[in-house]
Scaffold this active site. Structure first.
Site, PDB file in Angstrom:
ATOM      1  N   GLY A  71     -26.547   4.824  46.998  1.00 40.47           N
ATOM      2  CA  GLY A  71     -25.859   3.604  47.415  1.00 40.47           C
ATOM      3  C   GLY A  71     -24.353   3.660  47.210  1.00 40.47           C
ATOM      4  O   GLY A  71     -23.579   3.251  48.076  1.00 40.47           O
ATOM      5  N   THR A  72     -23.934   4.160  46.076  1.00 44.17           N
ATOM      6  CA  THR A  72     -22.503   4.187  45.768  1.00 44.17           C
ATOM      7  C   THR A  72     -21.751   5.030  46.790  1.00 44.17           C
ATOM      8  O   THR A  72     -20.714   4.602  47.328  1.00 44.17           O
ATOM      9  CB  THR A  72     -22.286   4.745  44.344  1.00 44.17           C
ATOM     10  OG1 THR A  72     -23.027   3.934  43.436  1.00 44.17           O
ATOM     11  CG2 THR A  72     -20.824   4.753  43.952  1.00 44.17           C
ATOM     12  N   SER A 199     -30.451   3.061  49.185  1.00 41.22           N
ATOM     13  CA  SER A 199     -30.608   4.013  48.095  1.00 41.22           C
ATOM     14  C   SER A 199     -32.089   4.174  47.758  1.00 41.22           C
ATOM     15  O   SER A 199     -32.791   3.180  47.536  1.00 41.22           O
ATOM     16  CB  SER A 199     -29.840   3.490  46.874  1.00 41.22           C
ATOM     17  OG  SER A 199     -30.020   4.350  45.796  1.00 41.22           O
ATOM     18  N   THR A 237     -24.932  21.225  50.851  1.00 38.61           N
ATOM     19  CA  THR A 237     -26.308  21.551  51.251  1.00 38.61           C
ATOM     20  C   THR A 237     -27.201  20.326  51.062  1.00 38.61           C
ATOM     21  O   THR A 237     -27.154  19.671  50.018  1.00 38.61           O
ATOM     22  CB  THR A 237     -26.829  22.742  50.416  1.00 38.61           C
ATOM     23  OG1 THR A 237     -25.924  23.832  50.616  1.00 38.61           O
ATOM     24  CG2 THR A 237     -28.229  23.140  50.836  1.00 38.61           C
ATOM     25  N   CYS A 325     -25.751  -1.500  35.789  1.00 47.17           N
ATOM     26  CA  CYS A 325     -24.452  -0.928  35.435  1.00 47.17           C
ATOM     27  C   CYS A 325     -23.807  -1.658  34.271  1.00 47.17           C
ATOM     28  O   CYS A 325     -22.954  -1.122  33.594  1.00 47.17           O
ATOM     29  CB  CYS A 325     -23.502  -0.991  36.621  1.00 47.17           C
ATOM     30  SG  CYS A 325     -24.225  -0.308  38.076  1.00 47.17           S
TER      31      CYS A 325
HETATM   32  C1  LIG Z   1     -26.443  -3.797  45.453  1.00 45.59           C
HETATM   33  C2  LIG Z   1     -26.252  -2.397  44.981  1.00 45.59           C
HETATM   34  N1  LIG Z   1     -25.386  -1.603  45.623  1.00 45.59           N
HETATM   35  C3  LIG Z   1     -25.169  -0.325  45.247  1.00 45.59           C
HETATM   36  C4  LIG Z   1     -25.832   0.208  44.171  1.00 45.59           C
HETATM   37  C5  LIG Z   1     -25.572   1.630  43.781  1.00 45.59           C
HETATM   38  O1  LIG Z   1     -26.612   2.466  44.227  1.00 45.59           O
HETATM   39  P1  LIG Z   1     -26.831   3.912  43.586  1.00 45.59           P
HETATM   40  O2  LIG Z   1     -27.395   3.704  42.233  1.00 45.59           O
HETATM   41  O3  LIG Z   1     -27.813   4.592  44.507  1.00 45.59           O
HETATM   42  O4  LIG Z   1     -25.509   4.588  43.602  1.00 45.59           O
HETATM   43  C6  LIG Z   1     -26.741  -0.585  43.453  1.00 45.59           C
HETATM   44  C7  LIG Z   1     -27.440  -0.054  42.259  1.00 45.59           C
HETATM   45  O5  LIG Z   1     -27.857  -0.774  41.380  1.00 45.59           O
HETATM   46  C8  LIG Z   1     -26.964  -1.923  43.878  1.00 45.59           C
HETATM   47  O6  LIG Z   1     -27.801  -2.731  43.227  1.00 45.59           O
END
Ligand SMILES: Cc1ncc(COP(=O)(O)O)c(C=O)c1O
Length: 398
Positions: A71-72, A199, A237, A325
């Site tokens: 996701g990030t 994600s 990769t 987080c």
């Molecule tokens: C709404 C949201 N966006 C982005 C992320 C980040 O995803 P990733 O952990 O795959 O980097 C999260 C993770 O908790 C999330 O809840």
């Protein structure tokens, strides 16, 4: 003591089906998709089949899916690409005050580079309206990024209407759907979004793998240089076992969506009713438009939810105080502050996120344990009031 895991918004275990699908790709089918011999071509075929299957599960075309590390990275890729690509057209972007740090911090970084960002203020339930968005759009707006489901209070936002508002004004629209995909129906073409991030580890796929949906070709810029994989957008990769696991997990989640949603909504509402009967416990987020397994509360007079989360942990229950987080930090949640809770209440959040693996018996154990632990933590905090620690806290306004 058996462990009861109820923090599925933080992460989920890989499903058996996803794991079984992944295993051959660690040893037997280990090829690099860029290689020309058999192993490589098998890996390449697998990669493209996964792209096709992911696209189908999301209502997209194969060419619109790009694989990332999660996701990030997906959020960064979209936001930074559009900022760089459209900087001559405008430097204004719109997001909300309740985004995940992957979006929030990216916009904050871009502000330091001279972009201007409007952070839309949600209502106390975490809702953003299309009218509010329409008012914020300017001549020089180049991108709007609004999450589909919030990771602290579980509110589901009206993405279809918001995306339509953006499209009417010819502004690109991104949604961070990390908490939504696999939990509520997501069809990108029906939603009308231009970009979507997801994600795998939030829907029983492996960690460190995700994807971006991108409706318009050539709208993503490489953030790193290298071998030019993923149509030059994302060098490196490809993580074939991860991509296979994510694809399998997404198909499984979509197949089971209806049944799991009914089950989880029932369990969620039962837990919410029971816990809100405790004095000083309030539900946060939208009561109706919310993720099926998402329970979130403010528990007053516990000083900080970390005490409650720890007390529950001692009883074998894994829940969290807010987003993953910020789980170890004592900082008040920026989401709850944006919803209008004061500093103290914003530090008193409790998040319980369920999955179909959680049974009714586990829910009953959770309810009685939360009630007992609230009483315990409140009594402990009250006792501290007359002590030196209490006076220090009071003087510091904590
Ligand atoms: C709404 C949201 N966006 C982005 C992320 C980040 O995803 P990733 O952990 O795959 O980097 C999260 C993770 O908790 C999330 O809840």
């Amino acid at each position: 003591m058996p462990v009861i895991y109820m923090d599925h918004s933080a992460t989920t275990p890989v499903s058996e089906r996803a794991l079984a699908a992944m295993l051959p790709y660690f040893r037997e089918e280990f090829g690099n998709p860029s290689a020309v011999y058999g192993y490589g071509q098998t890996a390449k075929n697998t990669l493209e089949k996964c792209r096709e299957r992911m696209a189908k599960a999301l209502g997209a075309f194969r060419s619109e899916i790009y694989f990332t590390s999660g996701g990030t990275e997906s959020d960064n890729l979209v936001i930074r690409s559009i900022a760089a690509m459209k900087r001559d057209k405008g430097r204004h972007m719109i997001t909300t005050m309740i985004e995940h740090n992957a979006v929030r911090r990216t916009f904050e970084a871009l502000e330091k580079e001279g972009y201007s960002v409007t952070y839309l203020q949600p209502d106390p339930m975490g809702r953003i309206t299309p009218e509010q968005l329409a008012q914020a759009i300017r001549e020089d707006t180049i991108l709007i990024s609004i999450m589909m489901a919030n990771n602290v209070v579980g509110t589901v936002l009206p993405i279809k209407e918001l995306a339509m508002t953006a499209r009417k004004r010819h502004v690109l629209f991104h949604t961070d759907a990390v908490q939504a995909v696999g939990h509520i129906p997501v069809n990108v073409h029906e939603l009308g979004v231009d970009f979507l991030s997801l994600s795998a580890h939030k829907f029983h796929g492996p960690k460190g793998v995700g994807a971006v949906y991108c409706r318009i070709p050539n709208r993503l810029l490489p953030m790193q240089t290298g071998g030019g994989q993923e149509k030059e957008v994302r060098s490196g990769t490809e993580n074939i076992p991860g991509i296979v696991g994510m694809t399998e997990a997404l198909e499984e989640a979509v197949e089971n969506l209806e049944g799991s949603s009914v089950y989880l909504t029932g369990l969620r509402d039962h837990i919410t009713r029971e816990l809100c009967a405790v004095p000083g416990v309030h539900r946060t987020g939208d009561p109706v438009n919310r993720l099926p397994g998402f329970c979130s509360f403010i528990v007053e007079n516990i000083h900080h939810s970390v005490f409650l989360v720890n007390a529950l942990n001692e009883r074998g229950i894994c829940v969290s105080s807010g987003s993953a987080c910020s789980a170890s930090s004592r900082e008040a949640s920026h989401v709850l502050l944006a919803l209008g809770y004061d500093q103290e209440m914003s530090g008193e959040a409790l998040r319980i996120t369920l999955d179909t693996e959680n049974t009714r018996e586990e829910a009953e154990y959770l309810i009685s344990s939360v009630k007992e632990c609230i009483a315990l933590v409140r009594a402990r905090e009250k006792k501290k009031e007359g002590t030196l620690e209490g006076s220090v806290r009071k003087a510091a306004g904590r």
